[in-house]
Structure formats: structure tokens, C-alpha cells
Write an enzyme that holds these catalytic residues in place. Structure first.
Site, PDB file in Angstrom:
ATOM      1  N   ASP A  66       0.857  -1.183   0.000  1.00 27.04           N
ATOM      2  CA  ASP A  66       0.000   0.000   0.000  1.00 27.04           C
ATOM      3  C   ASP A  66       0.894   1.233   0.000  1.00 27.04           C
ATOM      4  OD1 ASP A  66      -2.329   1.682   0.253  1.00 27.04           O
ATOM      5  OD2 ASP A  66      -3.341   0.001   1.223  1.00 27.04           O
ATOM      6  N   ASP A  91       3.755   1.990  -4.965  1.00 29.70           N
ATOM      7  CA  ASP A  91       2.674   2.531  -5.785  1.00 29.70           C
ATOM      8  C   ASP A  91       2.459   1.579  -6.952  1.00 29.70           C
ATOM      9  OD1 ASP A  91       1.035   3.943  -7.535  1.00 29.70           O
ATOM     10  OD2 ASP A  91       2.017   5.864  -7.177  1.00 29.70           O
ATOM     11  N   SER A 170     -15.634  -5.016 -10.221  1.00 30.54           N
ATOM     12  CA  SER A 170     -16.774  -4.394  -9.556  1.00 30.54           C
ATOM     13  C   SER A 170     -18.021  -4.676 -10.380  1.00 30.54           C
ATOM     14  CB  SER A 170     -16.563  -2.875  -9.448  1.00 30.54           C
ATOM     15  OG  SER A 170     -17.759  -2.203  -9.119  1.00 30.54           O
ATOM     16  N   TYR A 183     -14.105   5.046 -13.292  1.00 31.12           N
ATOM     17  CA  TYR A 183     -14.148   3.859 -12.435  1.00 31.12           C
ATOM     18  C   TYR A 183     -14.762   2.695 -13.200  1.00 31.12           C
ATOM     19  CZ  TYR A 183     -14.903   1.081  -8.199  1.00 31.12           C
ATOM     20  OH  TYR A 183     -14.885   0.084  -7.254  1.00 31.12           O
ATOM     21  N   LYS A 187     -12.921  -0.821 -14.360  1.00 28.78           N
ATOM     22  CA  LYS A 187     -13.397  -2.104 -13.852  1.00 28.78           C
ATOM     23  C   LYS A 187     -13.845  -3.030 -14.978  1.00 28.78           C
ATOM     24  CE  LYS A 187     -12.590  -1.333  -9.515  1.00 28.78           C
ATOM     25  NZ  LYS A 187     -11.531  -2.074  -8.804  1.00 28.78           N
TER      26      LYS A 187
END
Length: 312
Positions: A66, A91, A170, A183, A187
Site C-alpha cells: 500500500d 505505488d 466491480s 471507475y 473495472k
């Protein structure tokens, strides 16, 4: 006729790939997680940390990746000593950094069996017209290219140990992404990457799983859904769609999918039916939404609240 011959060759080639996959993929119904090694991005909190806990509870060891070093160390400390978990700051958009962290995890634990590409960000809701281009591109960079770079960094390790990769997509892979366009774009790309990898890894005895979650009650979701504007948007969605699940529920679904080498995991489960029917449902929903006065008003209000684009 030439087209038919090409189609026939493609069909035979696909049939061969499927036969190879059936022959070489492990046939056991249970993939034992005990002593497996998992690399998990976005591991400091939310789904990533919850997944690490679910895996270590089953005997696995994890490398958490992270950006925030303090949060990351605190997360790793919850999982035990460095024989169980290590924390690495990196990253996912930096290819060299993500390659280095994969090497570090492999050297520390002796290899990598699982790569769980979970790191992701979401933009503050806005139309593609009014969203800052840098924010749009950053979301795609992290959520799609970051997933690819994570998978690529660990792929040879996974193949060597006939392991698995998990790509966190997602339900926005198949929902209309209005006001969250980058987004949804990312996804959907993750879904296609995972599906392709499932086939490409089969001849090596490895596999890939795509995870589709609805709204998970994480910090990211709370940030974009718990303001007044979001509540106005929520009213346009049926209650069952708005229902949130815990990060722990999402993590348990991932762990079970890994144990069964599933091609996909969907939580809550009712989203699976919506995904299956997407080819029928989506065109109708898109048409209705484009003509729904409440949706039109929401879009106009969103753009009115945003900074007017230069020259607009």
C-alpha cells in the site's frame, strides 16, 4: 467461404485450449491455503486487509502492499510476526516499484502462490464533461494499469507454483457508469483482463478469478456515497442495489473462491443474475435512464455544481 473457414479454425483452436485447460488444471475441488503465500495490494485497510485476515486465518502468509507506511505497518501487525505478514510501501502505478515488491515478497517467503490485485481509487462523482482530466486518468491508471502491473510483477511466480491471481473488479464492470465513468471504464477492463488470464494461465496449471462486488462499506465507498449529493443519486436506485456489505464478507467470498479455483466471485450474490442478464437488461436500462426526468435532473445538477469547463 473464407470467413467460414477462418471461423472454423478459430473454433477448433478454442476447443483445443479448453481441452488443454481441462487436462492441466488441478481437478481437486479444494485449494489448500495453508502455507500459501499471497501478495495483496491495497492491503492497509478495507477489502485488502480483510482478505489478508481471511487468508492468514486459513494458514496463509501475506505480503501487504500500500502507499501509507504507517497504516501498512499497523495492518501487518494485526496479522502477527514477519513470518506471517510483511508490509511493503509501493505505488501500483510504478512498474519498477511493483516489480521490486513482488521480488521482496518472494525472497522473504520463498515464492508467491497468489496475487490479489485489489488496490483501487474512486473519483468524486462528476460527469465526464466536468471531471478534471487528471483525476479521470489517475483513476484509470490505478484501477486498470495498476492491476495489470501488479499481475505482471507476480505472474511468473504464480505460474511456477501453479497458483492463482485474483483481480478485484466491480459490478460497475457491467452497470452504467454515469458520473463515475473512469471507475466503470477501469473495472470493465479488469474484467476482460481477468477473463483472458483465466484461459492463458490454464495450460500452465494456474488460474485467475475476477471478483465483482457491489457496494462494500469501506472508506472509499463512504467518501463518495455519504454526502448529500450522493444521497440524491441513491434515491434513483432500488434499495437492494444500495445495500452495502462488509469488507469481511467480501474477503470471505474471495477466500472461498480461491479455495475452489472459481472463475469469478460475486457478492452480494444477486448481482450474478444481473450480470448474466446484462445483454438484455442493460440496453433497456440505458434507454430508460436517458429519458428519466429524475436522472436528467441529477446530471444537470451535478454539472451545475461543478466548475464550468474552460470555454464551456
Amino acid at each position: 467461404m473464407r470467413g467460414f473457414r477462418a471461423t472454423g479454425r478459430a473454433g477448433r483452436a478454442l476447443g483445443h485450449v479448453i481441452r488443454v485447460a481441462r487436462a492441466q488444471c488441478p481437478r481437486t475441488s479444494h485449494y489448500d491455503l495453508n502455507q500459501r503465500v499471497a501478495l495483496i495490494t491495497g492491503g492497509a485497510r478495507g477489502i485488502g486487509l480483510a482478505t489478508a485476515k481471511a487468508l492468514t486465518a486459513r494458514g496463509a502468509r501475506v505480503g501487504l502492499v500500500d502507499l501509507d507506511p504507517d497504516e501498512l505497518r499497523a495492518a501487518a501487525a494485526q496479522l502477527g510476526t514477519d513470518t506471517t505478514a510483511i508490509a511493503i510501501t509501493a505505488d501500483v502505478t510504478d512498474p519498477q516499484a511493483i516489480e521490486a515488491e513482488a521480488t521482496q515478497v518472494a525472497e522473504h517467503f520463498g515464492g508467491i502462490d497468489l496475487v490479489i490485485a485489489n488496490a483501487g481509487i474512486a473519483p468524486m462523482p462528476a460527469t465526464a464533461r466536468t471531471m478534471d482530466p487528471d483525476e479521470f486518468e489517475r483513476v484509470v491508471e490505478v484501477n486498470l494499469l495498476g492491476v495489470y502491473r501488479t499481475v505482471r510483477a507476480g505472474l511468473e511466480h504464480v505460474i511456477e507454483r501453479r497458483g492463482q491471481v485474483v483481480l478485484v473488479s466491480s459490478v460497475y464492470a457491467f452497470l452504467n457508469g454515469m458520473v463515475l465513468t473512469p471507475y466503470a471504464v477501469a473495472k470493465a477492463g479488469v474484467e476482460q483482463l481477468g477473463r483472458a488470464l483465466r484461459i492463458e494461465l490454464a495450460p500452465h496449471g494456474a488460474s485467475a478469478t475476477v471478483a465483482y462486488f457491489g457496494f462494500v462499506d469501506t472508506r472509499m465507498v463512504q467518501r463518495i456515497l455519504d454526502d448529500a449529493s450522493a444521497q440524491q443519486r441513491d434515491e434513483l436506485l432500488p434499495a437492494f442495489i444500495r445495500r452495502r456489505i462488509t469488507a469481511e464478507a467480501a474477503a470471505d467470498a474471495v477466500a472461498q473462491a480461491i479455495e475452489r479455483r472459481r472463475a469469478r466471485v460475486v457478492a452480494p450474490r444477486y448481482w450474478a443474475a444481473i450480470s448474466t442478464l446484462r445483454g438484455i437488461v442493460n440496453p433497456a436500462l440505458d434507454y430508460l435512464s436517458a429519458h428519466d426526468k429524475r436522472v436528467i435532473a441529477m446530471i444537470r445538477n451535478s454539472e451545475a455544481e461543478a466548475r464550468t469547463p474552460e470555454g464551456g
